[in-house]
Design an enzyme around this catalytic site. Structure first.
Site: not given
Ligand code: MG
Length: 442
Positions: A94, A238
């Site tokens: 992530s 992200d």
């Molecule tokens: Mg993420």
């Protein structure tokens, strides 16, 4: 089994070849493969993601699970593809720094594996020395799973988003942060009719341009680019593009609460779902009912599914649109935001929102201490108008509110206070802080 060899506080995530090894990935693959007949697997661009993917595929197929590989994709693309399989497996860390890697497991409806499902996977993995070992059965030579590739997953996800939006007229700068969003977001926005300028749109596991977390301090290049190119909007993801944050046409970072309000106004007709730490400003501007949850997008998704809500989100940049999936979808969010911006300037819309002052802080505490009980008891004695104990304790007063909760990731007690002006917010904050400090002794 030692606690946490597989799942930690952020799922399976850690530094590559330290906590998250190929041995761990094989064991997780074997365990998941013993429970599922079919799986779809994707990965972000991190240096270890392909290594972890191959180990997972080896484990999955050894337990008879057929595996479809969709390559380098965003997490929302993978979870959308999971609707056609028994489960989805995403290799991603992530928004964590470049040295991390991770594995996230998904159900058909785009919800992440819940704690019961995670416990079932953990229950068949033991630790031997520093190595995790799968303790279940494997299949015979004649039923080993098959491996195939599907190059339509990104197109399917893109088409599903585009079918929900009309043509727009908008100039937008998209900062993919060298992450997986580069495989889809610029293409979706161009097909919507946007004039798209991309930044950091070459996926790169070293994340050379910026830290993958789309917080304000990491987005100075995007802010400058929006002003330089006279764009209507800037979009940032992200590393795996489940999150999206944005800047307005003036290059100002739009806060998570402001984005939450903009999306909720547009998407939530009956009920919006968001955590207890969201600003009262959002309650003021939306027209529908609100269900509040614990802090964390997993809890927002669970509640949305339970009550069949329209929209949910978390101020950190996770936006969930159940009409497409229960997985936070930064690409759908980007499409919705340009649609909103093409009707009226985002900056002008936000200028009409009521202004609040919010104060956040934390106090260190001993690991494992149950100090929330005495703190809750003492706070409960205050003269509040409403009390909420979904996550820590939130007290609402006429003039504002405060929230005191234990951090899920660090040995800390977090305090949030909000009011219409700074002095009142500070007053509320220090009332809570005084009580918290009496009970934290470090
Ligand atoms: Mg993420």
């Amino acid at each position: 089994m030692d606690v946490g060899i597989v799942f930690g506080s952020s799922g399976i995530r850690g530094i590559a070849n330290k906590r998250v090894t190929s041995e761990l990935a094989v064991s997780v693959g074997l365990a998941v493969g013993s429970r599922c007949n079919s799986a779809v697997i994707g990965r972000d661009p991190r240096t270890a993601s392909e290594m972890v993917e191959y180990a997972l595929v080896s484990g999955l197929t050894a337990c008879g699970c057929d595996v479809t590989r969709i390559g380098l994709v965003s997490t929302p693309t993978l979870s959308y593809a999971a609707r056609n399989y028994d489960c989805g497996v995403m290799v991603t860390a992530s928004h964590n720094p470049a040295e991390y890697v991770g594995i996230k497991l998904w159900n058909r409806d785009g919800t992440a594996f819940n704690s019961d499902q995670q416990e079932e996977i953990e229950s068949i993995i033991d630790q031997e020395g520093s190595y995790p070992i799968y303790r279940g059965d494997r299949v015979g030579w004649d039923t080993i799973g098959r491996i195939s590739n599907d190059d339509r997953a990104i197109l399917d996800h893109k088409d599903a988003i585009l079918s929900r939006f009309n043509e727009v007229d908008c100039r937008v700068v998209v900062d993919c942060g060298s992450g997986a969003g580069a495989t889809i977001t610029p293409y979706v926005l161009r097909e919507m009719g946007c004039d798209v300028i991309t930044l950091n749109a070459q996926p790169d596991g070293f994340f050379p341009a910026r830290n993958p977390e789309p917080i304000e301090s990491n987005l100075t290049l995007l802010m400058d680019a929006v002003r330089t190119f006279k764009a209507d909007l800037g979009i940032a993801h992200d590393g795996d593009a489940d999150r999206m944050m944005a800047v307005d046409k003036n290059g100002r970072y739009i806060t998570g609460d402001e984005l939450l309000a903009l999306f909720a106004i547009k998407e939530a007709k009956k009920v919006a779902v968001y955590p207890v730490d969201v600003s009262r400003m959002v309650d003021d501007v939306i027209m529908c009912d609100v269900h509040r949850t614990r802090v964390g997008d997993v809890y927002v998704a669970e509640e949305l599914k339970r009550i069949r809500g329209d929209f949910g989100g978390e101020s950190s940049g996770s936006w969930i649109f159940p009409r497409i999936s229960y997985c936070p979808d930064g690409i759908y969010a980007a499409a919705q935001l340009v649609a909103i911006a093409s009707q009226e300037s985002i900056a002008d819309q936000i200028a009409q929102f009521p202004k609040y002052y919010i104060m956040r802080g934390a106090s260190a505490c001993e690991e494992g201490d149950d100090i929330m009980s005495p703190i809750t008891e003492e706070l409960s004695a205050l003269n509040y108008t409403q009390i909420t104990t979904i996550d820590g304790i939130r007290l609402d007063f006429e003039e504002g509110w405060l929230l005191v909760r234990k951090s899920g990731t660090e040995p800390k007690i977090r305090i949030t206070a909000e009011a219409r002006d700074k002095e009142t917010a500070e007053g509320l904050y220090y009332r809570a802080d005084t009580i918290v400090r009496r009970h934290t002794r470090c």
